[in-house]
Write an enzyme that holds these catalytic residues in place. Sequence first.
Site, PDB file in Angstrom:
ATOM      1  N   LYS A 123       0.836  -1.212   0.000  1.00  0.00           N
ATOM      2  CA  LYS A 123       0.000   0.000   0.000  1.00  0.00           C
ATOM      3  C   LYS A 123       0.867   1.257   0.000  1.00  0.00           C
ATOM      4  CE  LYS A 123      -2.219  -0.761   3.939  1.00  0.00           C
ATOM      5  NZ  LYS A 123      -1.572  -1.987   4.473  1.00  0.00           N
ATOM      6  N   ARG A 173      -9.062   0.959   9.919  1.00  0.00           N
ATOM      7  CA  ARG A 173      -8.602  -0.414  10.148  1.00  0.00           C
ATOM      8  C   ARG A 173      -9.575  -1.204  11.001  1.00  0.00           C
ATOM      9  NH1 ARG A 173      -2.603   0.752   9.510  1.00  0.00           N
ATOM     10  NH2 ARG A 173      -1.530  -1.218   9.611  1.00  0.00           N
ATOM     11  N   ARG A 180      12.200  -5.560   4.841  1.00  0.00           N
ATOM     12  CA  ARG A 180      11.967  -4.139   4.500  1.00  0.00           C
ATOM     13  C   ARG A 180      12.939  -3.226   5.245  1.00  0.00           C
ATOM     14  NH1 ARG A 180       5.799  -2.249   4.687  1.00  0.00           N
ATOM     15  NH2 ARG A 180       5.891  -2.841   6.883  1.00  0.00           N
ATOM     16  N   ARG A 207      12.129  -1.212  10.575  1.00  0.00           N
ATOM     17  CA  ARG A 207      11.090  -0.817  11.524  1.00  0.00           C
ATOM     18  C   ARG A 207      11.082  -1.793  12.689  1.00  0.00           C
ATOM     19  NH1 ARG A 207       5.526   0.247   8.318  1.00  0.00           N
ATOM     20  NH2 ARG A 207       4.752  -0.791  10.178  1.00  0.00           N
ATOM     21  N   ARG A 255       0.644  -8.805  13.951  1.00  0.00           N
ATOM     22  CA  ARG A 255      -0.077  -7.804  13.140  1.00  0.00           C
ATOM     23  C   ARG A 255      -1.015  -8.491  12.146  1.00  0.00           C
ATOM     24  NH1 ARG A 255       4.892  -4.688  10.951  1.00  0.00           N
ATOM     25  NH2 ARG A 255       3.425  -3.498   9.692  1.00  0.00           N
TER      26      ARG A 255
HETATM   27  P1  AMP Z   1       1.476   0.638   9.377  1.00  0.00           P
HETATM   28  O1  AMP Z   1       2.691   1.459   9.128  1.00  0.00           O
HETATM   29  O2  AMP Z   1       0.306   1.073   8.560  1.00  0.00           O
HETATM   30  O3  AMP Z   1       1.745  -0.850   9.261  1.00  0.00           O
HETATM   31  O4  AMP Z   1       1.048   0.897  10.904  1.00  0.00           O
HETATM   32  C1  AMP Z   1       1.937   0.599  11.959  1.00  0.00           C
HETATM   33  C2  AMP Z   1       1.166   0.457  13.259  1.00  0.00           C
HETATM   34  O5  AMP Z   1       0.489   1.684  13.576  1.00  0.00           O
HETATM   35  C3  AMP Z   1       0.069  -0.592  13.263  1.00  0.00           C
HETATM   36  O6  AMP Z   1       0.563  -1.907  13.504  1.00  0.00           O
HETATM   37  C4  AMP Z   1      -0.827  -0.081  14.413  1.00  0.00           C
HETATM   38  O7  AMP Z   1      -0.249  -0.378  15.669  1.00  0.00           O
HETATM   39  C5  AMP Z   1      -0.755   1.419  14.217  1.00  0.00           C
HETATM   40  N1  AMP Z   1      -1.856   1.909  13.346  1.00  0.00           N
HETATM   41  C6  AMP Z   1      -1.727   2.471  12.115  1.00  0.00           C
HETATM   42  N2  AMP Z   1      -2.939   2.807  11.614  1.00  0.00           N
HETATM   43  C7  AMP Z   1      -3.847   2.418  12.542  1.00  0.00           C
HETATM   44  C8  AMP Z   1      -5.267   2.464  12.612  1.00  0.00           C
HETATM   45  N3  AMP Z   1      -6.019   2.960  11.614  1.00  0.00           N
HETATM   46  N4  AMP Z   1      -5.862   1.981  13.724  1.00  0.00           N
HETATM   47  C9  AMP Z   1      -5.147   1.490  14.757  1.00  0.00           C
HETATM   48  N5  AMP Z   1      -3.807   1.397  14.748  1.00  0.00           N
HETATM   49  C10 AMP Z   1      -3.143   1.863  13.654  1.00  0.00           C
END
Ligand code: AMP
Length: 235
Positions: A25, A100, A139, A174, A185
């Site tokens: 994404k 989410r 990554r 990360r 996750r």
């Molecule tokens: P991402 O970079 O999109 O994989 O997000 C990293 C982390 O941020 C996720 O594993 C969640 O802990 C948190 N996070 C990001 N977006 C959301 C969301 N819409 N709702 C809840 N937690 C989020």
Amino acid sequence: MSDQTMINKMLDARILFLGPPGSGKGTQCKHLHAELGLPHLSTGDILRHGIEEGKPACLQAKSYIDKGNLVPDNLITSIFKERFMMPDCGHGFILDGYPRTVPQAESLDGMLKELRLPLTCVFYLMVDDQLIIERTTGRLSCSNSKCGAVYHIKNSPPQVAGICDVCGSVLKQRSDDNVEIVTERLKVYKEQTAPVIQYYRDKGVLQEINGARSQEEIYTDLIGGIRSCATAGGR
Ligand code: AMP
């Protein structure tokens, strides 16, 4: 519809991306942002920048991120809303990582209805678990948050190991991209985010895209999808 009208509609598109972690994404959103100039709202990036800057709400979210859990709906929605209400989101935007959960999707619906800005397209990037583990654990991201370039140790390595091709900063992994946290996750994704896919499928707006192909092939499909939604006048 004239070519110019369609281009204008694409430049104002309101696009939502759904898909598991590591489905590509972020990469596709960065390309679309560069091509169409639409603001890219990634809640993951917003949280990571906010933590670096010591923002209290983002620091509150850190313990959830570190465990691979979702940040509670009310906290993430207020963090997202603060960014979403900035003037650059007044026409088009690309949403990546929000909503989410179904309550987040309902909050977003409410905001968009109030602003009279319906979504133009909703894309779901489909990728299986094995590929997700391979992609996320290899990554590497640029440590300079203003750059944000992303690499993969095998599939798209930097020219000089550990150094960003774009800005020369050090690359880092990360903290939530290790096998244990990615597995968590994925579990959380299946329990809490998969229903969001059904939510948009039920509304008849979901476009399913095979995310296990090359970046170029996926990008071509996305541009085609945005073009057809723009031609249809948005949803
Ligand atoms: P991402 O970079 O999109 O994989 O997000 C990293 C982390 O941020 C996720 O594993 C969640 O802990 C948190 N996070 C990001 N977006 C959301 C969301 N819409 N709702 C809840 N937690 C989020």
